[in-house]
Scaffold this motif. Structure first.
Motif, PDB file in Angstrom:
ATOM      1  N   GLY A 474       0.837  -1.191   0.000  1.00 19.90           N
ATOM      2  CA  GLY A 474       0.000   0.000   0.000  1.00 19.90           C
ATOM      3  C   GLY A 474       0.871   1.239   0.000  1.00 19.90           C
ATOM      4  O   GLY A 474       2.099   1.161  -0.017  1.00 19.90           O
ATOM      5  N   ARG A 475       0.220   2.410   0.013  1.00 23.17           N
ATOM      6  CA  ARG A 475       0.965   3.680   0.004  1.00 23.17           C
ATOM      7  C   ARG A 475       0.972   4.264   1.404  1.00 23.17           C
ATOM      8  O   ARG A 475      -0.055   4.366   2.068  1.00 23.17           O
ATOM      9  N   ALA A 524      -5.444  12.262   1.697  1.00 26.05           N
ATOM     10  CA  ALA A 524      -5.376  10.802   1.762  1.00 26.05           C
ATOM     11  C   ALA A 524      -6.212  10.164   0.662  1.00 26.05           C
ATOM     12  O   ALA A 524      -5.810   9.154   0.064  1.00 26.05           O
ATOM     13  N   ARG A 525      -7.367  10.745   0.379  1.00 33.98           N
ATOM     14  CA  ARG A 525      -8.224  10.212  -0.684  1.00 33.98           C
ATOM     15  C   ARG A 525      -7.560  10.407  -2.046  1.00 33.98           C
ATOM     16  O   ARG A 525      -7.521   9.484  -2.869  1.00 33.98           O
ATOM     17  N   ALA A 526      -7.017  11.595  -2.294  1.00 33.35           N
ATOM     18  CA  ALA A 526      -6.429  11.897  -3.604  1.00 33.35           C
ATOM     19  C   ALA A 526      -5.196  11.040  -3.890  1.00 33.35           C
ATOM     20  O   ALA A 526      -4.957  10.656  -5.042  1.00 33.35           O
ATOM     21  N   TRP A 527      -4.432  10.741  -2.866  1.00 35.02           N
ATOM     22  CA  TRP A 527      -3.194   9.973  -3.055  1.00 35.02           C
ATOM     23  C   TRP A 527      -3.408   8.476  -2.843  1.00 35.02           C
ATOM     24  O   TRP A 527      -2.455   7.702  -2.917  1.00 35.02           O
ATOM     25  N   HIS A 528      -4.623   8.049  -2.567  1.00 37.98           N
ATOM     26  CA  HIS A 528      -4.918   6.639  -2.331  1.00 37.98           C
ATOM     27  C   HIS A 528      -4.018   6.072  -1.229  1.00 37.98           C
ATOM     28  O   HIS A 528      -3.420   5.002  -1.366  1.00 37.98           O
ATOM     29  N   VAL A 529      -3.945   6.824  -0.136  1.00 32.44           N
ATOM     30  CA  VAL A 529      -3.093   6.435   0.984  1.00 32.44           C
ATOM     31  C   VAL A 529      -3.728   5.264   1.730  1.00 32.44           C
ATOM     32  O   VAL A 529      -4.930   5.284   2.026  1.00 32.44           O
ATOM     33  N   ARG A 530      -2.939   4.252   2.045  1.00 34.35           N
ATOM     34  CA  ARG A 530      -3.435   3.112   2.813  1.00 34.35           C
ATOM     35  C   ARG A 530      -2.977   3.160   4.262  1.00 34.35           C
ATOM     36  O   ARG A 530      -3.657   2.636   5.143  1.00 34.35           O
ATOM     37  N   TRP A 559     -11.612   7.641  10.398  1.00 28.52           N
ATOM     38  CA  TRP A 559     -11.111   6.948   9.208  1.00 28.52           C
ATOM     39  C   TRP A 559      -9.664   6.490   9.350  1.00 28.52           C
ATOM     40  O   TRP A 559      -9.115   5.889   8.421  1.00 28.52           O
ATOM     41  N   GLU A 576      -9.215   3.894   6.459  1.00 26.26           N
ATOM     42  CA  GLU A 576     -10.501   3.257   6.129  1.00 26.26           C
ATOM     43  C   GLU A 576     -11.259   4.186   5.176  1.00 26.26           C
ATOM     44  O   GLU A 576     -11.962   5.105   5.606  1.00 26.26           O
ATOM     45  N   PRO A 577     -11.128   3.980   3.860  1.00 23.10           N
ATOM     46  CA  PRO A 577     -11.742   4.921   2.908  1.00 23.10           C
ATOM     47  C   PRO A 577     -13.252   5.053   3.072  1.00 23.10           C
ATOM     48  O   PRO A 577     -13.813   6.120   2.809  1.00 23.10           O
TER      49      PRO A 577
END
Length: 586
Positions: A474-475, A524-530, A559, A576-577
């Protein structure tokens, strides 16, 4: 030269080599023993060391020789680094040759210990050669000892320090050794090739190479026998070296519009600069008057300088492409990139102390001997001081170049009694300057200590990094220094790390932690952070209401789900998206 004299010279040089190698090995063994817990886990001393090791791993793992991008850093498909393959050749060869015999981990461990030790030995040997030329046998072995404890340069030869600084110091010493040799084509060629190699590695030593060129020019002005040949050799060496390097070490980032590494723009500037010494050597070959030579040299230097500015204006400000916000929040606070006067007083004294002592010693030897070779060394030392005033990293060169002059002071003190000798050794012991500075300078208040429930200790300790390595792919979004270590210790993708070309990723990190939680969720949403990681001492001066201050007191949003860990040096959260707050309606 008689056969007996040649035999004595060989024995003397062999003795210098053995002395330098023995001292380097003993000190490296002591350092390795002291730092074995981290070193054995390949937790290297600096972020650049661990990134260099990862670059070598990627190359040996199949990444193209010309592809120096770090594909797990920043936005896809990764960050094009400003580095060169040249510093990775020897450690890469060690790893490749030993891995089938002892395993990859052990091979890497051997490489990160052996390579800086060999560079340390080479640096000490060159210092001995320089001191022997300048002052004879009484200086050579003493200079080895002085250089071996010349803080801060010793820090770049510690086991694990496989980044490029140690190699650049060795190349600079080759330039200086050629500078004080008899004027001839061969020393000029050696200096030019070493200078070209240093520029291929990085631009940090460019001011010192220019200073060496100035020292050669001053001798050329006096029309000393062989000075024209040395200038010609220097120009040919720089030009030919850069031409060859443009074929062998050209990277996929060759067309990057900057002058922060071995790019096409920097290469053009270097090749044009190489014509200056060649032009001077040709133009004044039949002219002996210093004034006429000075006029010719001034014209040639002006034409070459204008040409460099026209074809490579980016070289005036190599880091001009860094976002101003990152300059203020990050780059201006990087230790070795700080100005001498911006650093804490104890740090400034520790870094500059031995360098200033060496400057005074070299100036004394120049005054006492009227030997122009001491003047040539002094010019490069002065350039190192000016570079240190701009950026502390200049102190590495200044410290090791101080050794010959300080060895001369010690040699003179021997004849005046034990008190003088003891004082000379104390003044020449570079490691004493930071100790004395921290003992005498009052300590300033540091950042506030983290609350008791936040991570304590270093989040780059081997145990903390081992915990990160267990996470599924993950990122990761984390403070910049942790980002570099995470790339080396895990297979995670990383948003930010301390590399100036990563404007987008590094800005995202600072805006995430220094902004409010709603802005953090959007990033976090834009970078698809895990995963998000927080170090206990990171962002200690974050403003109230920021995401970092909320995490420091344990107020993580819904989240972010804490990931249980037995290590208290690092707090890690899983994103947690599905629990992200709804973005505001437009």
């Amino acid at each position: 030269m008689r056969r007996m004299d040649l035999d004595d010279l060989r024995r003397t040089r062999l003795g210098d080599v053995l002395c330098a190698l023995a001292l380097a090995v003993v000190m490296a063994a002591a350092w390795a023993w002291r730092d074995w817990a981290a070193l054995s886990a390949l937790r290297l001393p600096d972020t650049d060391d661990v990134m260099r090791l990862q670059q070598i791993r990627d190359w040996l793992g199949g990444q193209n020789f010309a592809d120096l991008a770090q594909h797990r850093l920043g936005a896809a498909p990764g960050l094009t680094m400003h580095w060169s393959r040249l510093p990775g050749l020897v450690p890469g060869a060690i790893i490749r040759s030993l891995a089938p015999l002892v395993g990859t981990h052990s091979a890497e461990l051997v490489a990160v210990i052996v390579w800086p030790t060999l560079l340390f030995a080479a640096a000490l040997m060159l210092v001995a050669r320089i001191a022997r030329v300048l002052g004879g046998a009484p200086l050579a072995r003493t200079a080895i000892v002085v250089a071996a404890v010349a803080f801060p340069v010793t820090t770049i030869f510690l086991p694990g320090r496989i980044d490029h600084h140690g190699l650049q110091i060795v190349l600079l010493l080759i330039v200086v050794r050629s500078l004080i040799s008899r004027p001839a084509m061969e020393p000029g060629l050696a200096a030019g090739l070493a200078a070209a190699a240093s520029l291929v590695i990085g631009m940090e030593t460019a001011p010192l190479i220019v200073a060496a060129g100035v020292a050669m020019t001053l001798e050329w002005l006096r029309a000393r026998s062989g000075a024209d040949d040395r200038m010609m050799g220097f120009g040919i060496g720089v030009g030919a070296g850069l031409l060859a390097a443009s074929i062998v070490f050209r990277t996929n980032g060759w067309n990057y519009a900057g002058c922060d590494g071995f790019t096409m723009i920097a290469w053009r500037a270097g090749v044009i600069a190489a014509f200056a010494p060649m032009g001077m050597a040709l133009a004044a070959r039949d002219i002996a008057r210093p004034l006429t030579r000075a006029v010719l040299g001034g014209i040639i230097a002006a034409v070459i300088g204008v040409g460099m500015v026209l074809v490579a204006p980016q070289c005036i400000a190599p880091y001009g492409m860094v976002d101003p916000l990152l300059v203020r929040l990050w780059l201006g606070k990087v230790g070795e990139a700080q100005s001498l006067f911006a650093a804490p007083l104890a740090t400034a004294i520790g870094y500059a102390g031995i360098m200033i002592a060496g400057l005074l010693a070299s100036a004394w030897r120049l005054y006492a001997t009227r030997d122009g070779r001491w003047g040539a060394l002094l010019i490069v030392q002065l350039a190192a001081l000016l570079l240190t005033i701009a950026q502390l990293r200049g102190a590495y060169a200044g410290a090791i170049l101080a050794a010959p002059g300080l060895a001369a002071v010690i040699a003179a003190a021997r004849a005046r009694g034990s008190a003088w000798l003891a004082s000379a050794w104390i003044a020449s012991a570079g490691m004493l300057y930071p100790l004395a500075a921290h003992a005498m300078v009052p300590a300033t208040a540091g950042p506030p200590a983290p609350p008791a429930d936040l991570p304590q200790g270093s989040c780059t300790d081997p145990a903390a990094l081992a915990g990160l390595a267990k996470l599924p792919p993950g990122r990761l979004l984390a403070p910049l220094d942790l980002g570099a270590y995470a790339i080396g210790a895990t297979r995670l993708l990383v948003v930010g790390a301390p590399y100036h070309r990563n404007n987008a990723g590094n800005l995202a990190v600072y805006r995430f932690f220094l902004g409010d939680p709603a802005q953090g969720a959007a990033i976090a949403r834009a970078w698809h952070v895990r995963y998000v990681a927080m170090c206990g001492d990171a962002f200690a001066d974050a403003p109230a209401g920021s995401f970092a201050s909320a995490l420091r007191v344990g107020r993580a949003p819904a989240w972010l789900r804490p990931i249980a860990s037995s290590d208290r040096a690092l707090r890690v959260f899983a994103v947690e998206p599905g629990l992200f707050p709804e973005p505001p309606a437009r």
